[in-house]
Motif scaffolding. Structure first.
Motif, short mmCIF file in Angstrom:
data_model
loop_
_atom_site.label_atom_id
_atom_site.label_comp_id
_atom_site.label_asym_id
_atom_site.label_seq_id
_atom_site.Cartn_x
_atom_site.Cartn_y
_atom_site.Cartn_z
N ASN A 120 0.02 114.08 -23.52
CA ASN A 120 -0.43 113.86 -22.15
C ASN A 120 -1.38 112.67 -22.04
OD1 ASN A 120 -2.83 114.76 -20.00
ND2 ASN A 120 -0.75 115.01 -19.23
N ARG A 121 -2.01 112.30 -23.15
CA ARG A 121 -2.88 111.13 -23.12
C ARG A 121 -3.04 110.58 -24.54
NH1 ARG A 121 -9.12 112.93 -22.17
NH2 ARG A 121 -9.35 110.76 -22.83
N VAL A 122 -3.47 109.32 -24.62
CA VAL A 122 -3.84 108.73 -25.91
C VAL A 122 -5.32 109.03 -26.12
CG1 VAL A 122 -4.09 106.58 -27.20
CG2 VAL A 122 -2.08 106.93 -25.74
N HIS A 123 -5.64 109.68 -27.24
CA HIS A 123 -6.99 110.20 -27.43
C HIS A 123 -7.86 109.27 -28.26
CE1 HIS A 123 -6.32 114.23 -25.69
NE2 HIS A 123 -5.08 114.00 -26.04
N GLY A 124 -9.16 109.51 -28.19
CA GLY A 124 -10.13 108.79 -29.00
C GLY A 124 -10.71 107.58 -28.29
N PRO A 131 -6.55 97.93 -24.21
CA PRO A 131 -6.21 96.75 -23.40
C PRO A 131 -6.70 95.44 -24.00
CG PRO A 131 -6.96 98.54 -22.00
CD PRO A 131 -7.22 98.97 -23.42
N VAL A 132 -7.84 95.48 -24.70
CA VAL A 132 -8.36 94.27 -25.34
C VAL A 132 -7.92 94.18 -26.80
CG1 VAL A 132 -10.47 93.07 -26.05
CG2 VAL A 132 -10.36 94.18 -23.81
N VAL A 160 1.42 101.52 -36.32
CA VAL A 160 1.59 101.68 -34.87
C VAL A 160 1.27 100.33 -34.21
CG1 VAL A 160 0.74 102.79 -32.78
CG2 VAL A 160 0.98 104.12 -34.88
N PRO A 161 2.24 99.69 -33.55
CA PRO A 161 1.94 98.44 -32.84
C PRO A 161 1.04 98.72 -31.63
CG PRO A 161 4.32 98.79 -33.11
CD PRO A 161 3.64 100.07 -33.44
N LEU A 162 -0.06 98.00 -31.51
CA LEU A 162 -1.02 98.30 -30.46
C LEU A 162 -0.50 97.97 -29.06
CD1 LEU A 162 -4.57 97.53 -31.89
CD2 LEU A 162 -3.18 99.59 -32.01
N HIS A 163 0.38 96.97 -28.95
CA HIS A 163 0.99 96.70 -27.64
C HIS A 163 1.76 97.93 -27.17
CE1 HIS A 163 0.16 92.65 -26.26
NE2 HIS A 163 0.32 92.18 -27.48
N ALA A 164 2.50 98.54 -28.08
CA ALA A 164 3.27 99.74 -27.74
C ALA A 164 2.35 100.91 -27.45
CB ALA A 164 4.24 100.07 -28.88
N ALA A 165 1.26 101.04 -28.21
CA ALA A 165 0.31 102.13 -27.97
C ALA A 165 -0.34 101.99 -26.59
CB ALA A 165 -0.76 102.14 -29.06
N HIS A 166 -0.64 100.76 -26.21
CA HIS A 166 -1.19 100.52 -24.88
C HIS A 166 -0.18 100.90 -23.79
CE1 HIS A 166 -3.28 98.66 -21.55
NE2 HIS A 166 -2.24 97.90 -21.30
N SER A 167 1.07 100.56 -24.03
CA SER A 167 2.11 100.91 -23.06
C SER A 167 2.27 102.42 -22.96
CB SER A 167 3.44 100.26 -23.46
OG SER A 167 4.42 100.47 -22.46
N LEU A 168 2.17 103.11 -24.09
CA LEU A 168 2.23 104.58 -24.09
C LEU A 168 1.09 105.14 -23.25
CD1 LEU A 168 3.24 107.34 -25.06
CD2 LEU A 168 1.84 107.02 -27.13
N ARG A 169 -0.10 104.59 -23.40
CA ARG A 169 -1.25 105.06 -22.62
C ARG A 169 -1.01 104.88 -21.12
NH1 ARG A 169 -6.58 102.57 -21.15
NH2 ARG A 169 -8.02 104.32 -20.83
N VAL A 170 -0.46 103.74 -20.75
CA VAL A 170 -0.14 103.49 -19.34
C VAL A 170 0.88 104.50 -18.83
CG1 VAL A 170 0.92 101.84 -17.74
CG2 VAL A 170 -0.71 101.03 -19.47
N PHE A 171 1.89 104.76 -19.65
CA PHE A 171 2.94 105.71 -19.27
C PHE A 171 2.39 107.12 -19.07
CE2 PHE A 171 5.96 108.95 -20.99
CZ PHE A 171 6.76 109.02 -19.87
N LEU A 172 1.56 107.58 -20.01
CA LEU A 172 1.05 108.94 -19.92
C LEU A 172 0.15 109.12 -18.72
CD1 LEU A 172 0.39 109.72 -23.70
CD2 LEU A 172 2.31 110.48 -22.29
#
Length: 259
Positions: A120-124, A131-132, A160-172
């Protein structure tokens, strides 16, 4: 890039009831393959796609985002809906989140959803830095193979590619706003000990959806990738029973072709 051995998509032509299964972030169909094969053996039509950027190397994932991953499962759902009279969606972790969005967006086209340790969210604290940080650092350590069962392993990226992790955060975050649109019957299975997605994520999903027919099951012997862990058989059987209750033809002789 060639797909890693074992990460290939899986499809099975069965009966009139279809199931779309969605794998997790940095993972591959390998983590859900036994689930898919179990349902195929019981006569269901099954689709388990490989999400863009997954199943090859992390560099390929670096140039994809949530829109690409969702577009793939959305396309598969439409194909199943054309082929089947009833379609169910399911998934693990981010795949569970993708399945929930399909339910929210497609309404009656989706007969029910089964989610395992849904994100449901990216934690931590790192989540707020994404984003930065994604412009400064390309990757962080991987999250694959959180499994209690000795000898079991998930085929996923070690970075884990951080661009993809950021996109996951936006999606969730977007999905969280759409969860009230989920009205279908829901089966949620979560691990008592999950080192990737905390129990708070499942609790948030259950508090946000509008479904009336909701079942929550706690998996006592598994970690995050429960579909490859000690409780895997229970997931498969509970999922099949859930589908069978809503699509009574499943499992009845002569109504679901076993291929």
């Amino acid at each position: 890039m060639p797909v890693l051995p074992g990460a290939e998509p899986y499809r099975h032509e069965g009966g009139e009831t279809g199931v779309l299964l969605c794998h997790g972030f940095t993972g591959s169909p390998q983590s859900l393959r036994p689930w898919a094969e179990h349902h195929a053996a019981h006569g269901l039509t099954v689709s388990l796609p490989l999400l863009p950027g997954h199943g090859t190397r992390w560099e390929d994932m670096q140039v994809t985002g949530w829109q690409d991953w969702y577009a793939e499962v959305d396309r598969e759902l439409r194909l199943l809906a054309d082929r089947c009279s009833r379609v169910f969606v399911g998934g693990l972790s981010m795949g569970g989140a993708l399945a929930l969005r399909l339910a929210a967006r497609h309404g009656e086209r989706v007969a029910g959803a089964v989610v395992v340790n849904p994100a449901n969210r990216v934690h931590g604290l790192s989540a707020y830095a994404l984003p930065v940080a994604r412009h400064l650092v390309r990757t962080t350590r991987g999250i694959a193979s959180d499994i209690a069962k000795e000898g079991a392993a998930e085929l996923g990226y070690d970075r884990v590619p951080l661009h993809a992790a950021h996109s996951l955060r936006v999606f969730l975050r977007r999905l969280d706003g759409e969860l009230p649109q989920v009205t279908q019957p829901l089966l949620l299975l979560r691990s008592a000990r999950d080192h990737v997605v905390p129990a708070a994520d499942s609790a948030r999903v259950l508090s946000r959806i509008s479904s009336v027919d909701v079942t929550e099951i706690v998996l006592e012997q598994s970690y995050h990738v429960a579909t490859l862990d000690h409780d895997a058989d229970r997931i498969f059987e509970e999922s099949l029973a859930f589908i069978g209750r809503l699509a009574p033809s499943v499992g009845k002789e002569g109504t679901a072709a076993v291929g």
